[in-house]
Each structure stands twice: as C-alpha cells, then as structure tokens.
Design a protein around this motif. Structure first.
Motif, PDB file in Angstrom:
ATOM      1  N   VAL A 199     -16.500  49.790  91.037  1.00 24.77           N
ATOM      2  CA  VAL A 199     -17.392  48.722  91.493  1.00 24.77           C
ATOM      3  C   VAL A 199     -18.785  49.024  90.960  1.00 24.77           C
ATOM      4  O   VAL A 199     -19.290  50.140  91.107  1.00 24.77           O
ATOM      5  N   THR A 200     -19.387  48.013  90.330  1.00 20.93           N
ATOM      6  CA  THR A 200     -20.780  48.114  89.877  1.00 20.93           C
ATOM      7  C   THR A 200     -21.569  47.010  90.555  1.00 20.93           C
ATOM      8  O   THR A 200     -21.185  45.834  90.478  1.00 20.93           O
ATOM      9  N   ILE A 201     -22.656  47.376  91.225  1.00 20.61           N
ATOM     10  CA  ILE A 201     -23.501  46.386  91.908  1.00 20.61           C
ATOM     11  C   ILE A 201     -24.859  46.371  91.229  1.00 20.61           C
ATOM     12  O   ILE A 201     -25.581  47.373  91.236  1.00 20.61           O
ATOM     13  N   ASP A 202     -25.159  45.227  90.618  1.00 23.83           N
ATOM     14  CA  ASP A 202     -26.435  45.054  89.928  1.00 23.83           C
ATOM     15  C   ASP A 202     -27.426  44.220  90.735  1.00 23.83           C
ATOM     16  O   ASP A 202     -28.612  44.182  90.411  1.00 23.83           O
ATOM     17  N   ASP A 203     -26.948  43.500  91.759  1.00 22.75           N
ATOM     18  CA  ASP A 203     -27.818  42.646  92.562  1.00 22.75           C
ATOM     19  C   ASP A 203     -28.778  43.488  93.390  1.00 22.75           C
ATOM     20  O   ASP A 203     -28.543  44.667  93.632  1.00 22.75           O
ATOM     21  N   SER A 204     -29.839  42.858  93.846  1.00 25.80           N
ATOM     22  CA  SER A 204     -30.819  43.549  94.690  1.00 25.80           C
ATOM     23  C   SER A 204     -30.947  42.839  96.022  1.00 25.80           C
ATOM     24  O   SER A 204     -30.616  41.663  96.159  1.00 25.80           O
ATOM     25  N   THR A 205     -31.447  43.574  96.991  1.00 28.54           N
ATOM     26  CA  THR A 205     -31.733  43.064  98.326  1.00 28.54           C
ATOM     27  C   THR A 205     -30.495  42.444  98.961  1.00 28.54           C
ATOM     28  O   THR A 205     -30.497  41.286  99.363  1.00 28.54           O
TER      29      THR A 205
ATOM     30  N   ILE B 263     -21.009  52.355  91.285  1.00 29.85           N
ATOM     31  CA  ILE B 263     -22.269  52.448  90.549  1.00 29.85           C
ATOM     32  C   ILE B 263     -23.230  51.414  91.137  1.00 29.85           C
ATOM     33  O   ILE B 263     -22.939  50.213  91.131  1.00 29.85           O
ATOM     34  N   LEU B 264     -24.354  51.895  91.637  1.00 28.04           N
ATOM     35  CA  LEU B 264     -25.325  51.035  92.319  1.00 28.04           C
ATOM     36  C   LEU B 264     -26.590  50.963  91.480  1.00 28.04           C
ATOM     37  O   LEU B 264     -27.445  51.842  91.542  1.00 28.04           O
ATOM     38  N   ASN B 265     -26.699  49.899  90.671  1.00 25.59           N
ATOM     39  CA  ASN B 265     -27.860  49.700  89.802  1.00 25.59           C
ATOM     40  C   ASN B 265     -28.950  48.869  90.465  1.00 25.59           C
ATOM     41  O   ASN B 265     -30.097  48.895  90.032  1.00 25.59           O
ATOM     42  N   GLY B 266     -28.598  48.088  91.471  1.00 25.29           N
ATOM     43  CA  GLY B 266     -29.577  47.225  92.134  1.00 25.29           C
ATOM     44  C   GLY B 266     -30.501  48.003  93.037  1.00 25.29           C
ATOM     45  O   GLY B 266     -30.265  49.177  93.354  1.00 25.29           O
ATOM     46  N   SER B 267     -31.565  47.364  93.460  1.00 24.11           N
ATOM     47  CA  SER B 267     -32.544  47.993  94.354  1.00 24.11           C
ATOM     48  C   SER B 267     -32.525  47.306  95.719  1.00 24.11           C
ATOM     49  O   SER B 267     -32.057  46.180  95.855  1.00 24.11           O
TER      50      SER B 267
ATOM     51  N   MET C  35     -22.708  56.780  91.989  1.00 24.53           N
ATOM     52  CA  MET C  35     -23.917  56.904  91.183  1.00 24.53           C
ATOM     53  C   MET C  35     -24.928  55.874  91.665  1.00 24.53           C
ATOM     54  O   MET C  35     -24.626  54.678  91.725  1.00 24.53           O
ATOM     55  N   VAL C  36     -26.124  56.354  92.003  1.00 28.23           N
ATOM     56  CA  VAL C  36     -27.197  55.479  92.470  1.00 28.23           C
ATOM     57  C   VAL C  36     -28.322  55.518  91.444  1.00 28.23           C
ATOM     58  O   VAL C  36     -28.975  56.552  91.281  1.00 28.23           O
ATOM     59  N   THR C  37     -28.531  54.403  90.738  1.00 28.77           N
ATOM     60  CA  THR C  37     -29.621  54.331  89.756  1.00 28.77           C
ATOM     61  C   THR C  37     -30.760  53.441  90.237  1.00 28.77           C
ATOM     62  O   THR C  37     -31.870  53.541  89.734  1.00 28.77           O
TER      63      THR C  37
END
Length: 200
Positions: free
Chosen positions: A46-52, A65-69, A82-84
């Motif tokens: 699972v990759t999450i690019d969304d934020s809030t 993988i957590l790319n969002g903020s 992985m938290v980016t």
C-alpha cells in the motif's frame, strides 16, 4: 443620567445582539469529522500519497509506504513500514517488519519491530520489542523494553530501554537510559548522558 433607546433603535439592538449570539454559537460548533478511509491490504503493498487523511489498513499488509503528510494511519501488521511524509502518526496493533522514517514530526507505535532507522527530526518511536535502532537527526525519541543495539548519530536525541545489549552514541546532547541488565557503551561527542544499569 440614563439613556433609553427609541423603539426602532431598541429593535435594531436586539437584532444585532441575537445575530451576534447565533454567530458565536455557530462559530463554537466543531467542524464535522471526516470518515477514515479503509483499505484492505491483505498480502499486498500500500502506498499513500494523499495528505490530511485518516486511514485504517485491514489485513496483513506487505510494504506500507506513507508519502503523504498530516496522516493518521492505523494498521494490523506489515512486513515493512516506510514514512517519507511529515506529520504522520502510525499505530500498529500487531508486530511489523523493519521501519524507515525520513519524514519529520512523525510518530510510530507498535508492539514489536526488528529494526528502525530514523533519518529525520522530531520523530517519536514507541516499540516495546525493538531489537535494533539507528537515529540520525535531532530531537528524536525511542522508548522500548528490550533490544540488541542502538546507534545514535546527531543531537538532542533521547533513548529509553529497560534492557539493551549495546549502545553507540556519536553526536552531542543525546540522552540514553537503560534500566536493567548489562550494556556495552561507546560514546563520542559533547554533553552526552548515558546511564546504564551495568556496563558490559
């Protein structure tokens, strides 16, 4: 000398007072909460690019993988996390695999993980069974029950273990506390405080 308002002025004053009261009441109501997004990640990445957003991950995940903020993520288990993104809060209810955090102002709570690497600042890890950890950056915090080795590189990091076999500190103003057992210690840098139950 008291002043009395004329009937039209008195009506206007009452209307304004009522409007102000209604406005204050509306302003005081909390905004409706948004529902958490639920994803089934059984056996897959699972990759999450969304934020809030708030996410609930169900099933046994592989890589997360957590790319969002500004995320809040709850999961059962994962082979890696992985938290980016920045300002990410992760809570795992079961054991997870290796953790890598490069996004600042984040936190991770899990019952167990074999290793964690933090290349960021202001990260809070609470993992009772955390075998190995590497902290690179500043103002990071690790709280665990027992582990094999922790390496701290940077400044103003705090590490607390009940039992830890080895600690290596390189940097300044870091604090390490180990409450029980025997710990091998290697420290270089200014103003580091390392307190262990017994040096090994």
């Amino acid at each position: 000398m008291s002043r009395t308002l004329s009937a039209p002025a008195s009506g206007l004053a009452t209307t304004l007072a009522t409007a102000a009261l209604i406005g204050a009441t509306v302003a005081a109501l909390p905004a409706p909460a948004h529902a958490a997004v639920t994803l089934d990640c059984t056996g897959g990445p699972v990759t999450i690019d969304d934020s809030t957003e708030d996410y609930t991950l169900t099933g046994a995940c592989s890589a997360v993988i957590l790319n969002g903020s500004n995320l809040t993520v709850t999961l059962t288990s994962a082979t890696t996390v992985m938290v980016t993104g920045a300002n990410v809060d992760v809570t795992a209810t079961g054991a997870i695999g290796p953790v890598v955090v490069t996004g600042s102002n984040s936190s991770l709570t899990a019952p167990a993980a074999p290793s964690a690497r933090v290349d960021a600042s202001n990260v809070d890890l609470r993992v009772p069974a955390l075998d190995r950890a590497v902290l690179v950056g500043s103002n990071n915090k690790v709280v665990a029950d027992q582990g094999a080795k922790v390496k701290v590189k940077g400044a103003n990091n705090r590490v607390k273990y009940r039992k830890l076999a080895k600690v290596v500190v390189r940097g300044a103003n870091n604090t390490v506390k180990v409450r029980a057992g025997r710990t091998k210690v290697s420290v270089r840098g200014a103003n580091n405080v390392v307190r262990v139950h017994r040096r090994g």
